[in-house]
Scaffold this motif. Structure first.
Motif, PDB file in Angstrom:
ATOM      1  N   LYS A 344      -2.375  -2.895 -19.638  1.00 38.23           N
ATOM      2  CA  LYS A 344      -2.277  -2.719 -21.110  1.00 38.23           C
ATOM      3  C   LYS A 344      -1.153  -1.431 -21.300  1.00 38.23           C
ATOM      4  O   LYS A 344      -1.273  -0.559 -20.648  1.00 38.23           O
ATOM      5  CB  LYS A 344      -3.527  -2.505 -21.842  1.00 38.23           C
ATOM      6  N   GLN A 454      -5.802 -21.857 -27.252  1.00 39.53           N
ATOM      7  CA  GLN A 454      -5.004 -20.643 -27.385  1.00 39.53           C
ATOM      8  C   GLN A 454      -4.018 -21.190 -28.190  1.00 39.53           C
ATOM      9  O   GLN A 454      -3.250 -20.350 -29.114  1.00 39.53           O
ATOM     10  CB  GLN A 454      -4.763 -19.846 -26.278  1.00 39.53           C
ATOM     11  N   ALA A 458      -2.282 -19.859 -31.905  1.00 42.88           N
ATOM     12  CA  ALA A 458      -1.063 -19.127 -32.199  1.00 42.88           C
ATOM     13  C   ALA A 458      -0.319 -19.965 -32.975  1.00 42.88           C
ATOM     14  O   ALA A 458       0.534 -19.386 -33.727  1.00 42.88           O
ATOM     15  CB  ALA A 458      -0.367 -18.929 -30.757  1.00 42.88           C
ATOM     16  N   MET A 500       3.749 -15.396 -29.146  1.00 42.79           N
ATOM     17  CA  MET A 500       2.573 -15.095 -29.459  1.00 42.79           C
ATOM     18  C   MET A 500       1.344 -15.323 -28.400  1.00 42.79           C
ATOM     19  O   MET A 500       0.641 -14.662 -28.429  1.00 42.79           O
ATOM     20  CB  MET A 500       2.071 -15.564 -30.824  1.00 42.79           C
ATOM     21  N   TYR A 502       1.320 -15.162 -25.471  1.00 45.78           N
ATOM     22  CA  TYR A 502       1.236 -14.206 -24.072  1.00 45.78           C
ATOM     23  C   TYR A 502       0.665 -13.113 -24.835  1.00 45.78           C
ATOM     24  O   TYR A 502       0.508 -11.965 -23.785  1.00 45.78           O
ATOM     25  CB  TYR A 502       2.546 -14.290 -23.580  1.00 45.78           C
ATOM     26  N   ASN A 503       0.613 -12.916 -26.104  1.00 46.66           N
ATOM     27  CA  ASN A 503      -0.061 -11.659 -26.442  1.00 46.66           C
ATOM     28  C   ASN A 503       0.461 -10.417 -26.071  1.00 46.66           C
ATOM     29  O   ASN A 503      -0.052  -9.265 -25.459  1.00 46.66           O
ATOM     30  CB  ASN A 503      -1.753 -11.739 -26.233  1.00 46.66           C
ATOM     31  N   GLU A 505       2.403  -6.511 -25.955  1.00 47.11           N
ATOM     32  CA  GLU A 505       2.256  -5.497 -26.938  1.00 47.11           C
ATOM     33  C   GLU A 505       3.743  -5.075 -27.424  1.00 47.11           C
ATOM     34  O   GLU A 505       3.712  -4.262 -28.469  1.00 47.11           O
ATOM     35  CB  GLU A 505       1.976  -4.273 -26.122  1.00 47.11           C
ATOM     36  N   ARG A 535       1.812  -4.120 -33.367  1.00 47.28           N
ATOM     37  CA  ARG A 535       2.543  -4.094 -32.100  1.00 47.28           C
ATOM     38  C   ARG A 535       3.793  -3.152 -32.424  1.00 47.28           C
ATOM     39  O   ARG A 535       4.338  -3.347 -33.725  1.00 47.28           O
ATOM     40  CB  ARG A 535       2.963  -5.636 -31.895  1.00 47.28           C
TER      41      ARG A 535
END
Length: 591
Positions: A344, A454, A458, A500, A502-503, A505, A535
């Motif tokens: 992360k 998922q 999204a 989105m 793939y989420n 940062e 983000r």
């Protein structure tokens, strides 16, 4: 369109270095390759046996009336014929098999290499040329094994074996037989040189045809919008005419060479019959010897005729190999030497003294400095060519920085493992590219770790769920090539879902709403705000109304930062940003 022209100089010796590189791909199949060499030697030995045993049958059995002995020879000849057929089958099949498995391995290696090339390489290389490298040039390599190297070695061994047997049987008839050999060698050499040039012209013509078709089919809307169908059709006819001329020239050389070779062979056989018949009449030469020599000559001249053609096949294969290895050995890949791979990141971005040029020192970005803190939204504003897209390309390392550094959470992006860096950055581009596949594949790009649930979550977030559910097959709906069956707005929404799911940062939006209508823009504007929440976000927008809530707006002009501030503070300055804002207001009022 730049036309490709890559020729091999006349008389050039085959590049042994290329053959060595090619042999590396043979290594996994060494056992099969050595067995192929064995079969090649076996064919060379078997070829002259039939004429020899026919001679023995005539002189030792037919001439003396030995029926039982003749039957034994016939059985032996049938056995040799069957054996040669089996060996020939195995040789042909195995050479073709080796060729196909090797070009499969080379094509996989080449495509894998292309996947890692920097975007600058694709900017400067016609796609049609890369298609030629991956398809036509690699297919030519198969001929190196099936009709090139192994076949030439086999032909040479066969020539040596036949010549040795002929001298052993009767050296006088052998010398008479070889009287026409210089003529055949000269004509073969001329043919080799001519067909080599013709083959190179054919390959250049194929490459040019591929490039033209790829470019113009992809850009067909531009051709039709500007009524250029007639002109482009004439250009295609010219390129196609060059392609036809190149092929006809090669056919012409074949149509001249083979009849000439047949005539030379016939003269040679005629001389053997004349000299041999005189010997038979004088009982100096046996009839079986004369007949066997006629057969030997046919076997002897055939490989010589074929060697010229096979030599050019081999040489063209080497030329194709050279082009492929040049591409494989190119240093246009982005160095992936970093080993920093965090699970992360926070998303703090620091751009420090960055200079960048696509070509030499024609600077697109000049001494760019700015920071984006975790959770902040920064907007990049400026006229076309100001350098906005270049900045986001550098952050994802699609291009390399010339000077300066970009850091994420204090770590230089060049220290990140490349896949990890890009995994943490979600990019939505202005020009959305969709593959000819399902919506589900275009969102997940084949990632098995992303579930359909998922994807739909999204899709609901960005407002795409309703239109996806209305499609005939939902997520399994095939969007066809480049998403042709979807509207511009729908394609843009899918790109939002793709980012989105793939989420990431860090979110980068490159003119993300410039291609959608006002209604669709309003629909996704709320989704964008949700997308950006928590983000780090960098937004490029021509519509200044979409970035008024940005924490910071950076105004670029000709690769330099002219102004930095919030929407309100920049309007108060009455500088470059205020002028852009005023111009847009006027445009909207006129619209």
């Amino acid at each position: 369109m730049s036309l490709e022209k890559e020729n091999v100089k006349s008389g050039e010796i085959i590049d042994t270095e290329v053959l060595k590189k090619l042999y590396r791909f043979v290594q996994p199949y060494k056992a099969q390759f050595y067995f192929l060499v064995f079969l090649t030697i076996a064919l060379a030995i078997l070829a002259p046996t039939r004429p020899y045993f026919i001679q023995v049958a005539i002189d030792d059995y037919v001439a003396v009336g030995d029926g039982p002995g003749l039957v034994k020879i016939i059985y032996l000849l049938v056995f040799l014929l069957v054996l040669q057929a089996i060996v020939q089958f195995a040789h042909t099949y195995l050479s073709g098999w080796i060729g196909q498995v090797i070009i499969k391995d080379i094509r996989i290696k080449l495509y894998k290499h292309l996947l890692k090339m920097r975007l600058k390489f694709f900017d400067n290389t016609p796609i049609g040329r890369l298609v030629t490298r991956n398809i036509s040039d690699i297919e030519t390599l198969a001929d190196v094994f099936s009709e090139g190297l192994a076949a030439i070695i086999g032909d040479l061994l066969q020539l040596v074996t036949i010549l040795g047997v002929m001298f052993y049987i009767d050296w006088r008839l052998t010398l008479v037989s070889l009287c026409t050999l210089p003529l055949l060698i000269i004509s073969t050499y001329i043919f080799k040189e001519k067909i080599k040039v013709a083959f190179n012209d054919v390959r250049n013509a194929v490459s040019n045809l591929n490039s033209f078709l790829q470019e113009h089919i992809t850009g067909m809307n531009i051709v039709q919008i500007f009524n250029r169908e007639g002109r482009e059709f004439e250009k295609f006819k010219e390129i196609n005419k060059d392609h036809r001329k190149a092929h006809i020239k090669s056919v012409l050389y074949y149509s001249i060479y083979f009849p000439v070779a047949e005539i030379i062979q016939a003269i040679g056989i005629g001389l053997v019959v004349w000299y041999g018949a005189t010997g038979v009449f004088d009982t100096d030469i046996q009839v079986g010897v004369l007949i066997s020599f006629i057969m030997y000559l046919q076997l002897f001249f055939r490989p010589i005729r074929m060697i010229a053609d096979r030599y050019n096949t081999l040489q063209l294969g080497v030329v194709s190999s050279s082009r492929i290895f040049k591409l494989l050995e190119s240093k246009e890949q982005i160095p992936n030497e970093g080993d920093y791979s965090p699970a992360k990141i926070k998303g703090n971005i620091n751009v420090e003294n960055v200079w960048f040029a696509y070509n030499n020192e024609e600077w697109v970005l000049k001494n760019i400095n700015f920071d984006v803190k975790h959770g902040e939204t920064v907007a990049l504003v400026g006229a076309t060519g100001a350098g906005k897209s270049s900045i986001i390309n550098l952050i994802s390392r699609f291009y390399e920085i010339n000077k300066g550094a970009i850091k994420i959470d204090g770590t230089d992006i060049r220290e990140f493992e490349l896949d990890t860096l890009r995994k943490h950055i979600g990019v939505v581009l202005q020009d959305v590219f969709l593959f000819s596949d399902t919506i589900y594949y275009n969102i997940t790009l084949g990632n098995p770790n992303i579930s359909r649930k998922q994807v739909m979550e999204a899709a609901e977030l960005v407002g795409a769920k309703k239109f996806i559910e209305r499609l005939p097959a939902g997520l399994d709906y095939n969007v066809m090539e480049r998403g042709a069956t979807l509207s511009v707005g729908q394609r843009q929404l899918i790109s939002f879902v793709r980012a989105m799911v793939y989420n990431p940062e860090i979110i980068i939006l490159d003119e993300a709403t410039s291609s959608v209508d006002t209604e669709t823009e309003e629909l996704i504007q709320g989704a964008i705000e949700k997308m950006m929440k928590g983000r780090t976000s960098i937004v490029i927008a021509h519509r200044l109304s979409t970035i008024q809530k940005a924490n910071k707006i950076i105004v670029l002009h000709q690769g330099e930062i002219k102004e930095v501030g919030t929407h309100d503070s920049l309007l108060e300055k009455e500088g470059y940003y205020a002028q852009l804002h005023q111009m847009q207001l006027k445009t909207m009022a006129i619209g």
